[in-house]
Design an enzyme around this catalytic site. Structure first.
Site, PDB file in Angstrom:
ATOM      1  N   TRP A   1      -2.662  46.034 -64.494  1.00  0.00           N
ATOM      2  CA  TRP A   1      -4.056  45.987 -64.035  1.00  0.00           C
ATOM      3  C   TRP A   1      -4.179  46.740 -62.714  1.00  0.00           C
ATOM      4  O   TRP A   1      -3.270  46.697 -61.877  1.00  0.00           O
ATOM      5  CB  TRP A   1      -4.509  44.547 -63.828  1.00  0.00           C
ATOM      6  CG  TRP A   1      -5.328  43.993 -64.960  1.00  0.00           C
ATOM      7  CD1 TRP A   1      -6.687  43.879 -64.992  1.00  0.00           C
ATOM      8  CD2 TRP A   1      -4.865  43.472 -66.211  1.00  0.00           C
ATOM      9  NE1 TRP A   1      -7.086  43.333 -66.192  1.00  0.00           N
ATOM     10  CE2 TRP A   1      -5.993  43.073 -66.949  1.00  0.00           C
ATOM     11  CE3 TRP A   1      -3.608  43.318 -66.785  1.00  0.00           C
ATOM     12  CZ2 TRP A   1      -5.911  42.531 -68.231  1.00  0.00           C
ATOM     13  CZ3 TRP A   1      -3.517  42.773 -68.058  1.00  0.00           C
ATOM     14  CH2 TRP A   1      -4.663  42.393 -68.761  1.00  0.00           C
TER      15      TRP A   1
ATOM     16  N   ARG B   1     -10.934  28.831 -67.600  1.00  0.00           N
ATOM     17  CA  ARG B   1     -11.241  30.226 -67.967  1.00  0.00           C
ATOM     18  C   ARG B   1     -12.761  30.416 -68.095  1.00  0.00           C
ATOM     19  O   ARG B   1     -13.513  29.449 -68.150  1.00  0.00           O
ATOM     20  CB  ARG B   1     -10.579  30.562 -69.327  1.00  0.00           C
ATOM     21  CG  ARG B   1      -9.058  30.484 -69.352  1.00  0.00           C
ATOM     22  CD  ARG B   1      -8.385  31.682 -68.744  1.00  0.00           C
ATOM     23  NE  ARG B   1      -8.897  32.945 -69.247  1.00  0.00           N
ATOM     24  CZ  ARG B   1      -8.622  34.128 -68.673  1.00  0.00           C
ATOM     25  NH1 ARG B   1      -7.850  34.204 -67.613  1.00  0.00           N
ATOM     26  NH2 ARG B   1      -9.127  35.239 -69.162  1.00  0.00           N
TER      27      ARG B   1
ATOM     28  N   TYR C   1      -3.188  40.967 -76.149  1.00  0.00           N
ATOM     29  CA  TYR C   1      -4.299  40.817 -75.197  1.00  0.00           C
ATOM     30  C   TYR C   1      -5.566  41.328 -75.853  1.00  0.00           C
ATOM     31  O   TYR C   1      -5.558  42.357 -76.522  1.00  0.00           O
ATOM     32  CB  TYR C   1      -4.019  41.619 -73.910  1.00  0.00           C
ATOM     33  CG  TYR C   1      -5.130  41.496 -72.900  1.00  0.00           C
ATOM     34  CD1 TYR C   1      -5.217  40.383 -72.061  1.00  0.00           C
ATOM     35  CD2 TYR C   1      -6.126  42.477 -72.805  1.00  0.00           C
ATOM     36  CE1 TYR C   1      -6.258  40.258 -71.141  1.00  0.00           C
ATOM     37  CE2 TYR C   1      -7.171  42.356 -71.889  1.00  0.00           C
ATOM     38  CZ  TYR C   1      -7.227  41.237 -71.059  1.00  0.00           C
ATOM     39  OH  TYR C   1      -8.260  41.112 -70.163  1.00  0.00           O
TER      40      TYR C   1
ATOM     41  N   TYR D   1     -11.912  29.436 -62.718  1.00  0.00           N
ATOM     42  CA  TYR D   1     -11.804  30.884 -62.487  1.00  0.00           C
ATOM     43  C   TYR D   1     -12.530  31.325 -61.212  1.00  0.00           C
ATOM     44  O   TYR D   1     -12.182  30.862 -60.144  1.00  0.00           O
ATOM     45  CB  TYR D   1     -12.321  31.578 -63.759  1.00  0.00           C
ATOM     46  CG  TYR D   1     -11.451  32.742 -64.216  1.00  0.00           C
ATOM     47  CD1 TYR D   1     -10.080  32.674 -64.207  1.00  0.00           C
ATOM     48  CD2 TYR D   1     -12.048  33.917 -64.665  1.00  0.00           C
ATOM     49  CE1 TYR D   1      -9.314  33.748 -64.634  1.00  0.00           C
ATOM     50  CE2 TYR D   1     -11.285  34.995 -65.110  1.00  0.00           C
ATOM     51  CZ  TYR D   1      -9.918  34.901 -65.089  1.00  0.00           C
ATOM     52  OH  TYR D   1      -9.163  35.971 -65.516  1.00  0.00           O
TER      53      TYR D   1
ATOM     54  N   ASP E   1     -14.561  38.079 -62.562  1.00  0.00           N
ATOM     55  CA  ASP E   1     -15.224  38.129 -63.861  1.00  0.00           C
ATOM     56  C   ASP E   1     -16.439  37.221 -64.044  1.00  0.00           C
ATOM     57  O   ASP E   1     -17.515  37.676 -64.388  1.00  0.00           O
ATOM     58  CB  ASP E   1     -14.203  37.791 -64.951  1.00  0.00           C
ATOM     59  CG  ASP E   1     -12.945  38.648 -64.870  1.00  0.00           C
ATOM     60  OD1 ASP E   1     -12.830  39.456 -63.931  1.00  0.00           O
ATOM     61  OD2 ASP E   1     -12.077  38.514 -65.748  1.00  0.00           O
TER      62      ASP E   1
ATOM     63  N   TYR F   1      -1.595  38.139 -69.042  1.00  0.00           N
ATOM     64  CA  TYR F   1      -1.974  39.526 -68.696  1.00  0.00           C
ATOM     65  C   TYR F   1      -0.756  40.439 -68.864  1.00  0.00           C
ATOM     66  O   TYR F   1      -0.094  40.798 -67.882  1.00  0.00           O
ATOM     67  CB  TYR F   1      -2.454  39.603 -67.250  1.00  0.00           C
ATOM     68  CG  TYR F   1      -3.519  38.581 -66.863  1.00  0.00           C
ATOM     69  CD1 TYR F   1      -4.811  38.638 -67.378  1.00  0.00           C
ATOM     70  CD2 TYR F   1      -3.224  37.565 -65.952  1.00  0.00           C
ATOM     71  CE1 TYR F   1      -5.785  37.715 -67.003  1.00  0.00           C
ATOM     72  CE2 TYR F   1      -4.185  36.636 -65.569  1.00  0.00           C
ATOM     73  CZ  TYR F   1      -5.459  36.715 -66.093  1.00  0.00           C
ATOM     74  OH  TYR F   1      -6.412  35.801 -65.715  1.00  0.00           O
TER      75      TYR F   1
ATOM     76  N   GLU G   1      -2.242  31.239 -60.099  1.00  0.00           N
ATOM     77  CA  GLU G   1      -3.262  32.295 -60.106  1.00  0.00           C
ATOM     78  C   GLU G   1      -4.390  31.932 -59.128  1.00  0.00           C
ATOM     79  O   GLU G   1      -4.874  32.776 -58.386  1.00  0.00           O
ATOM     80  CB  GLU G   1      -3.785  32.418 -61.542  1.00  0.00           C
ATOM     81  CG  GLU G   1      -4.613  33.646 -61.823  1.00  0.00           C
ATOM     82  CD  GLU G   1      -5.070  33.689 -63.284  1.00  0.00           C
ATOM     83  OE1 GLU G   1      -4.761  32.742 -64.050  1.00  0.00           O
ATOM     84  OE2 GLU G   1      -5.741  34.667 -63.663  1.00  0.00           O
TER      85      GLU G   1
ATOM     86  N   GLY H   1     -13.631  42.398 -60.605  1.00  0.00           N
ATOM     87  CA  GLY H   1     -12.392  41.635 -60.453  1.00  0.00           C
ATOM     88  C   GLY H   1     -12.670  40.137 -60.402  1.00  0.00           C
ATOM     89  O   GLY H   1     -11.758  39.328 -60.391  1.00  0.00           O
TER      90      GLY H   1
HETATM   91  C1  2M8 Z   1      -8.860  38.802 -64.580  1.00  0.00           C
HETATM   92  O1  2M8 Z   1      -9.575  39.709 -65.397  1.00  0.00           O
HETATM   93  C2  2M8 Z   1      -9.129  40.058 -66.732  1.00  0.00           C
HETATM   94  C3  2M8 Z   1     -10.059  41.158 -67.232  1.00  0.00           C
HETATM   95  O2  2M8 Z   1      -9.887  42.300 -66.445  1.00  0.00           O
HETATM   96  C4  2M8 Z   1      -9.142  38.902 -67.707  1.00  0.00           C
HETATM   97  O3  2M8 Z   1      -9.770  37.870 -67.443  1.00  0.00           O
HETATM   98  O4  2M8 Z   1      -8.498  39.037 -68.751  1.00  0.00           O
HETATM   99  C5  2M8 Z   1      -9.457  38.854 -63.162  1.00  0.00           C
HETATM  100  O5  2M8 Z   1      -9.031  37.758 -62.387  1.00  0.00           O
HETATM  101  C6  2M8 Z   1      -9.093  40.168 -62.483  1.00  0.00           C
HETATM  102  O6  2M8 Z   1      -9.485  40.173 -61.135  1.00  0.00           O
HETATM  103  C7  2M8 Z   1      -7.600  40.455 -62.585  1.00  0.00           C
HETATM  104  O7  2M8 Z   1      -7.363  41.756 -62.107  1.00  0.00           O
HETATM  105  C8  2M8 Z   1      -7.068  40.324 -64.017  1.00  0.00           C
HETATM  106  C9  2M8 Z   1      -5.554  40.414 -64.101  1.00  0.00           C
HETATM  107  O8  2M8 Z   1      -4.950  39.581 -63.144  1.00  0.00           O
HETATM  108  O9  2M8 Z   1      -7.464  39.070 -64.573  1.00  0.00           O
END
Ligand code: 2M8
Length: 404
Positions: free
Chosen positions: A32, A188, A82, A333, A157, A28, A377, A155
């Site tokens: 966010w 995932r 990303y 996840y 997903d 990430y 995570e 949040g």
């Molecule tokens: C996850 O979501 C993102 C998309 O927004 C992803 O999977 O790429 C979720 O766990 C979300 O709650 C979190 O804010 C984000 C970044 O940590 O990852």
């Protein structure tokens, strides 16, 4: 300084970009929305100035309609790092979705750590606009509750609660999942989930981020966090010498609507706005109304949390999904693992409702599990084994908060 706190602080330093923090370096690599709020809760103990900066950076990307975008892209990071990146969204430096509104509480907490009236006064109207966008533009069901229009907005997903409404969404193809370059596929969301996420996001984008499309859901987690955020906004208003009644009334209206339309059989369920029916999946989002201090049904909800579905106090953290459901998966996840932000929020709720022993036990478990997994995570609730990425920012930040 405590060793775990020092290690957590090092994670946050390593993930700091200069004006905001990435959730993790590989998976990430941008900012966010709700991550930044959780990160600010930790940063305020290490450097209140950095906590304020984190939140100011996020709100600098707020849209004219009041929405706070779920991702703010870092211009220095290659766009292909990303997916879906900036070119997908057609929205400048941001995405066009939102995430749960935990920001007002974070702004208040940052101010409490080091009072800064100018910061509070600058963020207050932005928070008012943010909540206003949600309450007006997102009341798709007309029940006084916010509807999310994409699973990413929750949040959580790939929560099993979204499976049924997602059946209406066709699969997109022809895209490359960058997440699998950094994460184990078994940890995932599935390819089918991603196909639907992409199709739904593209349809929303093509409507100019206006139309409520195939997916519209009233999520108890999102709405409870908004009610809590309105209570925080009331405190911010009072701190600034402004009237606060409207915020407390907004919180009370949200709580009443949740109670009257999402509560059944000892739990808060999500509602599919298109069918009007409750989605009877027990996910951790249904426990989040515990953050509300005057929640009348708190004893019944605590009973569900400590019962067989979540076994709070007898497993690691707060499982994201019903332990007794056939689809429970301890590593995938949001379909079973325990997440630190949820555990941290539920701990706060337990304190509100006088469950001090359970709150202390949860705190100790969160800190220990975070340290043992290298700030994972998420973790397997049954074994405590780490899953997903490591050196994850909100895990580190909330650990700092719990140790401060
Ligand atoms: C996850 O979501 C993102 C998309 O927004 C992803 O999977 O790429 C979720 O766990 C979300 O709650 C979190 O804010 C984000 C970044 O940590 O990852």
């Amino acid at each position: 300084m405590n060793v775990t706190r020092e290690r957590a602080a090092a994670v946050l330093a390593g993930n700091w970009l200069g004006a905001s923090t990435v959730p993790s370096r590989g998976l990430y690599p941008h900012q966010w929305s709700w991550d930044s709020a959780f990160i600010a809760f930790g940063l305020r103990h290490l450097s209140p100035g950095r906590a304020r900066r984190e939140l100011r950076t996020l709100f600098a990307a707020q849209w004219a309609d009041g929405r706070v975008p779920h991702i703010v892209f870092d211009p220095a990071t290659p766009p292909e790092a990303y997916f879906p990146g900036p070119s997908f969204w057609h929205a400048g430096r941001t995405s066009g979705l939102v995430q749960p509104p935990v920001h007002a509480r974070a702004v208040l907490a940052a101010h409490e750590a080091e009072p800064d009236r100018e910061f509070l006064a600058a963020l207050y109207p932005r928070l008012v606009a943010w909540h206003g966008y949600l309450r007006t533009c997102r009341d798709a069901g007309g029940r006084g509750l916010v509807a999310i229009v994409h699973p990413w907005e929750s949040g959580m997903d790939n929560s099993p609660a979204w499976d049924e409404p997602l059946t209406r969404v066709p699969l997109a193809t022809g895209f490359v999942r960058r997440d699998l370059e950094h994460g184990d596929a078994g940890d995932r969301p599935s390819d089918d989930d991603y196909g639907r996420y992409v199709r739904l996001a593209a349809a929303y984008r093509d409507s100019g981020y206006q139309d409520i499309g195939d997916f519209a859901v009233e999520d108890p987690g999102f709405n409870a966090l908004l009610a809590d955020a309105e209570l925080a906004l009331a405190e911010i208003a009072e701190e600034l010498g402004l009237p606060s009644d409207a915020h407390r009334e907004a919180a009370a209206r949200l709580e009443k609507a949740m109670q009257e339309t999402l509560w059944d059989d000892g739990f808060f369920f999500a509602r599919d706005v298109h069918t009007g029916a409750l989605i009877r999946e027990h996910t951790c989002a249904g426990l989040l109304p515990l953050v509300l201090p005057d929640l009348a049904v708190a004893p019944a909800l605590v009973a569900t949390a400590t019962g067989p579905r979540f076994r709070l106090g007898r497993v690691h953290g707060v499982p994201s999904y019903d332990l007794t459901a056939p689809g429970f998966d301890p590593g995938r996840y949001w379909r079973g693992p325990s997440w630190f932000n949820v555990g941290w929020l539920i701990r706060r709720g337990l304190l509100h409702h006088g469950e001090f022993a359970l709150a202390a036990q949860l705190r100790d478990d969160l800190v220990e599990t975070a340290a043992e997994t290298g700030f994972a995570e998420y973790v397997d609730p049954l074994t405590g084994a780490g899953h997903g990425t490591r050196s994850f920012s909100w895990t580190a930040a909330l650990t700092v908060d719990l140790l401060s």
